[in-house]
Design a protein around this motif. Structure first.
Motif, PDB file in Angstrom:
ATOM      1  N   MET A 188     -46.953  31.943  69.848  1.00 32.81           N
ATOM      2  CA  MET A 188     -46.071  31.586  70.957  1.00 32.81           C
ATOM      3  C   MET A 188     -45.020  32.666  71.189  1.00 32.81           C
ATOM      4  SD  MET A 188     -45.708  29.322  73.294  1.00 32.81           S
ATOM      5  CE  MET A 188     -46.455  27.777  72.760  1.00 32.81           C
ATOM      6  N   GLN A 189     -44.538  33.270  70.104  1.00 34.30           N
ATOM      7  CA  GLN A 189     -43.553  34.339  70.247  1.00 34.30           C
ATOM      8  C   GLN A 189     -44.143  35.514  71.027  1.00 34.30           C
ATOM      9  OE1 GLN A 189     -40.378  34.433  69.656  1.00 34.30           O
ATOM     10  NE2 GLN A 189     -40.243  36.562  70.370  1.00 34.30           N
ATOM     11  N   TYR A 190     -45.411  35.810  70.764  1.00 35.34           N
ATOM     12  CA  TYR A 190     -46.054  36.905  71.500  1.00 35.34           C
ATOM     13  C   TYR A 190     -46.125  36.592  72.997  1.00 35.34           C
ATOM     14  CZ  TYR A 190     -49.685  39.704  73.618  1.00 35.34           C
ATOM     15  OH  TYR A 190     -50.375  40.521  74.487  1.00 35.34           O
ATOM     16  N   PHE A 191     -46.602  35.389  73.339  1.00 32.03           N
ATOM     17  CA  PHE A 191     -46.728  35.037  74.758  1.00 32.03           C
ATOM     18  C   PHE A 191     -45.366  35.046  75.451  1.00 32.03           C
ATOM     19  CE2 PHE A 191     -50.798  32.723  73.511  1.00 32.03           C
ATOM     20  CZ  PHE A 191     -51.613  33.675  74.097  1.00 32.03           C
ATOM     21  N   ARG A 192     -44.361  34.563  74.773  1.00 33.06           N
ATOM     22  CA  ARG A 192     -43.027  34.552  75.387  1.00 33.06           C
ATOM     23  C   ARG A 192     -42.469  35.959  75.527  1.00 33.06           C
ATOM     24  NH1 ARG A 192     -41.041  29.019  72.303  1.00 33.06           N
ATOM     25  NH2 ARG A 192     -41.878  27.588  73.880  1.00 33.06           N
ATOM     26  N   SER A 193     -42.848  36.848  74.595  1.00 27.05           N
ATOM     27  CA  SER A 193     -42.408  38.241  74.737  1.00 27.05           C
ATOM     28  C   SER A 193     -43.043  38.902  75.949  1.00 27.05           C
ATOM     29  CB  SER A 193     -42.763  39.031  73.467  1.00 27.05           C
ATOM     30  OG  SER A 193     -44.166  39.275  73.389  1.00 27.05           O
ATOM     31  N   ARG A 194     -44.190  38.373  76.376  1.00 22.57           N
ATOM     32  CA  ARG A 194     -44.847  38.861  77.598  1.00 22.57           C
ATOM     33  C   ARG A 194     -44.274  38.197  78.840  1.00 22.57           C
ATOM     34  NH1 ARG A 194     -49.779  41.518  76.982  1.00 22.57           N
ATOM     35  NH2 ARG A 194     -49.390  41.966  79.182  1.00 22.57           N
ATOM     36  N   GLY A 195     -43.343  37.263  78.630  1.00 25.66           N
ATOM     37  CA  GLY A 195     -42.697  36.601  79.762  1.00 25.66           C
ATOM     38  C   GLY A 195     -43.431  35.390  80.286  1.00 25.66           C
ATOM     39  N   PHE A 196     -44.430  34.875  79.555  1.00 24.77           N
ATOM     40  CA  PHE A 196     -45.201  33.729  80.025  1.00 24.77           C
ATOM     41  C   PHE A 196     -44.420  32.436  79.792  1.00 24.77           C
ATOM     42  CE2 PHE A 196     -49.432  36.054  78.914  1.00 24.77           C
ATOM     43  CZ  PHE A 196     -49.191  36.958  79.946  1.00 24.77           C
ATOM     44  N   ARG A 197     -44.298  31.627  80.835  1.00 21.05           N
ATOM     45  CA  ARG A 197     -43.641  30.326  80.701  1.00 21.05           C
ATOM     46  C   ARG A 197     -44.569  29.343  80.003  1.00 21.05           C
ATOM     47  NH1 ARG A 197     -42.804  30.751  86.479  1.00 21.05           N
ATOM     48  NH2 ARG A 197     -44.254  28.995  86.619  1.00 21.05           N
ATOM     49  N   ASP A 198     -43.970  28.281  79.461  1.00 15.28           N
ATOM     50  CA  ASP A 198     -44.762  27.277  78.739  1.00 15.28           C
ATOM     51  C   ASP A 198     -45.781  26.597  79.646  1.00 15.28           C
ATOM     52  OD1 ASP A 198     -43.246  27.970  76.597  1.00 15.28           O
ATOM     53  OD2 ASP A 198     -42.344  25.991  76.273  1.00 15.28           O
ATOM     54  N   ASP A 199     -45.390  26.316  80.899  1.00 15.19           N
ATOM     55  CA  ASP A 199     -46.324  25.633  81.795  1.00 15.19           C
ATOM     56  C   ASP A 199     -47.518  26.524  82.131  1.00 15.19           C
ATOM     57  OD1 ASP A 199     -44.368  27.211  83.288  1.00 15.19           O
ATOM     58  OD2 ASP A 199     -45.328  26.437  85.096  1.00 15.19           O
ATOM     59  N   ILE A 200     -47.298  27.826  82.221  1.00 13.87           N
ATOM     60  CA  ILE A 200     -48.396  28.754  82.502  1.00 13.87           C
ATOM     61  C   ILE A 200     -49.295  28.892  81.280  1.00 13.87           C
ATOM     62  CG2 ILE A 200     -48.948  31.161  83.033  1.00 13.87           C
ATOM     63  CD1 ILE A 200     -47.958  29.592  85.423  1.00 13.87           C
TER      64      ILE A 200
END
Length: 660
Positions: free
Chosen positions: A139-151
C-alpha cells in the motif's frame, strides 16, 4: 442444477439491448439497434439487435441469438455459465445444489482456470488491505505513486508476500488444485518439484477481460528493488485463457465510457491507465509494452471508431506511435496522435493536471496521423533522399485506409502540406495498393494482411463447427423457417379427416401431415423435432411460434430459431401494421393468407421434387451396379420409370416443363 423457474426468471429479466451493450457499442436504427459485429471483423455495422424479438443477429457472419446465446458465443461459456452470468447482472438469486466431487472433477479446464485466477486476485487484494506487510509495503508503494484508495479498489490492485511458497500452501489448503495453479502460471515448479509463487514480493495488477474475468496478472518489483533487477515486471505466461497481445489493460473499467464518449485513448502502461482514471479520464486502455495487435484493435472497434494514441515525446514513445499507425488505419479507425511534452508519460502528466486541463491539452495538441508523420519525418529535413523516403512512408500509410473518400482527402491534404503534385502522390499510392494486392509488397506486417473487405478469417479466431442445418437442403430450411415464423397461423379451415371430423390446419400441422402422407421427413433430426413440437403446441390458443422457439429452453433450438427469424431465405416476413380501415385491413389479411398458403404449398412440392431427384440419382447408381443381375435390374428400371412419372407430375404442378 438451476431449476426451470429460475431459468424462466432469468430469461424474462434479460434485456437483449442491455446485454449486448456490455460488449458492443449500439446505435438506434429505427425500431432496432445496430453495431459492429463482435464475432467477426467488419468495418460497416451489420449486427442488428431487435428489442421486440429479444434477439441479435449479424447479417455478415450469421452469428447471434437471444441473450443466453449471445453470452455463450461471445464469452465462450456453457449454457449454465451464461445463465449464471445473466443472473448476476440482474441480481437474480440462484439456488442450486452443491456439486459433487465427480462434477467438480468434470468442470472444464477453462472454467477452473478462471476460478483459480479469481481466487488469486482476491488473495493478493486481501494481503494488500489486511496483512500488515501488505499495508506497510504494498500500500505504501501505491500511495507513493499517488494512487487513491478508491482507485486501488477499482483496479483490484494487490500485493504478494515475499514468501515464495505461501500462496501455493494457502491455495492447496482451500482445495484449489495444483494443475490449475500451474496452467494459469500463478505458480511454477522448481528443480526440487516445489510449487513456487511467480509474483512473490511484488505489487500485482490483475488483467480483467472485457467480460469482467481475471485472465492474468502483471507483477512489479518495488522501486527500492528495481536497481539491478533483470525483470522489473513479471507477467502471466500465455495460457488457454490469457494471451497478452489479445488483452487491453483497463478495458473492463473503460468500456462504458469509451462507448459513451465515442473515443478511446491508448497508452503504454498500467500506471498510465490508473493515473488517467484518477484524473477523471476513464475512456483509456493500455497495451502494456506489447506491439499493438489486430485482435486488440478489433476489441476497441466494437466500442468506437475514434482512437487517440497518447505517448511521451521521447524516441521510444515516437517509435511506439509510428508502429501502430498503419494497422489502425487499415482497420478503419479514425486516428489521432498526441505526444506529451518534456518527456512526460501520461502517468506524470495526469498527476500534475486536472481532468479539464488534461482534456483541453488533448484537444489542443492531438493531430491527425498525416500531420504527425509530416511534422516528425519532414520537419527541417533537407536531404532529398531522406525526404523521398519520408514521403513514401506517409503515402504508404494513406494507401492502407479503407474508405476511398477519406483516403483521397488525406492525399490531397498531404500534397498541399509537402508541396508535391497530387498526381505524383496518387500514382505512388496506387503502386502501393497494387503491390499489396499482387503480393509483391515489402515485408511490413500490414502488407501481409488480407485486403479490407475480404472474406478471410483472422488466424486468431477459432474455426466454428458446421451447424446441423448446413447439411439440410435449402428447401428444408425454408420449410422449417415457415414453421418458426408462421407455425401457429391457420391456413385451411374446416378440413375433414378420414373419420369425418373437421379441423383447422395451421402451417405446422399442414406441413407435418403432408410429409407424413408420403412417408417423408427432414434429414436433420433437430428440424423434425421443431416441426413435431410446433404441431403439439398448436392446440394451445396462446402459442406463437416465433417467440416460443427463439426463447426455447433447448439452446440448439433457440439458436436455429433466431437465425431463421432474422435471415431471409426468400420468405415473406411479418409486416408492420399500417393504419388501414377495416375493409382494407381484411383484404390485406386475406391476401397475406393466400400468399402464405401458396408459399407453403410450393415449398412442399419443391421438397418432394428434391426427394425424387435424389432418389433417381440413387437408382441410377444401383442400376449401374446391378448390370449382371437381370431380375434386380428389371425391378430397378420399373422403379426408375415410376419415379420419372412422379417427377413429371411434380414438374407440371410446379409450372415447369414436363421432363421426359
Amino acid at each position: 442444477m438451476i431449476d426451470r423457474q429460475t431459468v424462466d426468471k432469468i430469461k424474462d429479466a434479460a434485456n437483449i439491448v442491455e446485454v449486448v451493450s456490455e460488449f458492443v457499442a449500439l446505435k438506434k436504427a429505427g425500431a432496432n439497434y445496430k453495431g459492429l459485429c463482435p464475432f467477426h471483423n467488419e468495418k460497416t455495422p451489420s449486427f442488428i439487435v431487435s428489442p421486440a424479438r429479444g434477439t441479435c443477429h449479424c447479417f455478415g457472419c450469421g452469428k447471434g441469438g437471444n441473450s443466453i446465446n449471445f453470452i455463450m458465443e461471445h464469452q465462450q461459456m456453457t449454457y449454465p455459465e451464461a445463465l449464471r452470468w445473466l443472473a448476476n447482472k440482474y441480481h437474480i438469486e440462484i439456488k442450486e445444489r452443491e456439486l459433487t466431487d465427480k462434477e467438480k472433477e468434470e468442470q472444464s479446464q477453462r472454467e477452473s482456470m478462471f476460478i483459480v485466477n479469481e481466487w488469486a486476485g482476491k488473495y493478493f487484494e486481501g494481503i494488500l488491505h489486511e496483512h500488515p506487510d501488505g499495508m506497510a509495503i504494498g500500500m505504501q508503494y501505491f500511495r507513493s505513486r499517488g494512487f487513491r484508495d478508491d482507485i486501488i479498489r477499482k483496479f483490484q490492485l494487490g500485493y504478494d508476500l515475499p514468501d515464495r511458497t505461501a500462496l501455493a500452501r494457502t491455495a492447496l489448503s482451500k482445495g484449489y488444485r495444483e494443475e490449475f495453479l500451474l496452467s494459469t502460471g500463478i505458480c511454477y515448479k522448481n528443480d526440487r518439484g516445489e510449487l513456487i509463487d511467480r509474483y512473490a514480493g511484488r505489487v500485482v495488477f490483475p488483467w480483467v477481460s472485457v467480460s469482467g474475468k481475471i485472465v492474468g496478472f502483471t507483477a512489479r518489483v518495488l522501486d527500492s528493488r528495481t536497481k539491478g533487477v533483470n525483470q522489473k515486471y513479471v507477467n502471466s505466461p500465455a495460457s488457454e485463457i490469457y494471451h497478452k497481445d489479445h488483452e487491453l489493460y483497463g478495458i473492463w473499467q473503460a468500456k462504458k465510457t469509451i462507448a459513451k464518449e465515442d473515443r478511446v485513448y491508448l497508452v503504454e502502461g498500467q500506471a498510465d491507465v490508473i493515473a488517467m482514471h484518477q484524473c477523471g479520464i476513464e475512456n483509456v486502455v493500455a497495451n502494456s509494452g506489447t506491439a499493438l495487435s489486430y485482435h486488440q484493435i478489433h476489441t476497441l472497434h466494437r466500442f468506437t471508431s475514434n482512437i487517440t494514441l497518447i505517448y511521451d515525446g521521447d524516441a521510444a514513445g515516437i517509435h511506439a506511435a509510428l508502429k501502430g499507425t498503419d494497422m489502425l488505419l487499415s482497420e478503419g479507425m479514425n486516428l489521432k496522435v498526441l505526444l506529451l511534452p518534456d518527456g512526460q508519460d501520461p502517468d506524470d502528466f495526469a498527476r500534475k493536471h486536472t481532468s479539464a486541463e488534461f482534456r483541453q491539452y488533448i484537444e489542443d495538441h492531438q493531430s491527425d496521423f498525416i500531420q504527425f508523420k509530416t511534422d516528425l519525418l519532414l520537419k527541417n529535413e533537407t536531404d532529398p533522399k531522406k525526404r523521398s523516403d519520408a514521403i513514401n512512408s506517409i503515402v504508404e500509410s494513406i494507401s492502407v485506409i479503407v474508405n476511398p473518400i477519406l483516403r483521397d482527402t488525406y492525399l490531397h491534404d498531404c500534397a498541399q502540406r509537402i508541396g508535391i503534385s497530387e498526381r505524383t502522390l496518387i500514382n505512388q499510392m496506387n503502386k502501393f495498393i497494387h503491390d499489396r494486392r499482387s503480393g509483391t509488397a515489402g515485408t511490413r506486417q500490414e502488407d501481409n494482411m488480407a485486403e479490407p473487405g475480404s472474406a478471410s478469417i483472422p488466424a486468431t479466431r477459432p474455426v466454428q463447427p458446421v451447424s446441423p442445418q448446413v447439411q439440410a437442403t435449402k428447401v428444408e430450411r425454408m420449410l422449417v423457417q415457415m414453421v418458426i415464423r408462421h407455425g401457429e397461423r391457420v391456413i385451411y379451415h374446416n378440413v375433414e379427416d378420414e373419420e369425418g371430423n373437421l379441423h383447422d390446419l395451421c402451417v405446422a400441422r399442414f406441413i407435418k401431415y403432408s410429409l407424413d402422407a408420403d412417408g417423408l421427413s427432414f434429414r436433420d433430426d433437430l428440424y423434425n423435432h421443431i416441426l413435431s413440437e410446433a404441431v403439439d403446441r398448436c392446440g394451445d390458443p396462446n402459442f406463437v411460434s416465433e417467440p416460443y422457439f427463439i426463447h426455447h429452453h433447448d439452446i440448439r433450438v433457440s439458436q436455429v430459431a433466431t437465425e431463421m427469424a432474422s435471415d431471409d431465405y426468400g420468405l415473406a416476413g411479418k409486416k408492420d401494421e399500417l393504419p388501414l380501415n377495416d375493409a382494407d385491413r381484411q383484404q390485406r389479411e386475406e391476401n397475406e393468407l393466400e400468399s402464405l398458403r401458396n408459399q407453403v404449398m410450393h415449398l412442399l412440392l419443391d421438397f418432394r421434387m428434391d426427394y425424387v431427384e435424389q432418389h433417381l440419382k440413387d437408382l441410377v447408381e444401383q442400376i449401374k451396379a446391378a448390370a449382371s443381375d437381370m431380375e434386380r435390374l428389371k425391378k430397378l428400371m420399373e422403379e426408375y420409370r415410376d419415379m420419372q412419372d412422379v417427377r413429371n407430375k411434380l414438374a407440371k404442378q410446379l409450372g415447369n416443363n414436363i421432363i421426359i
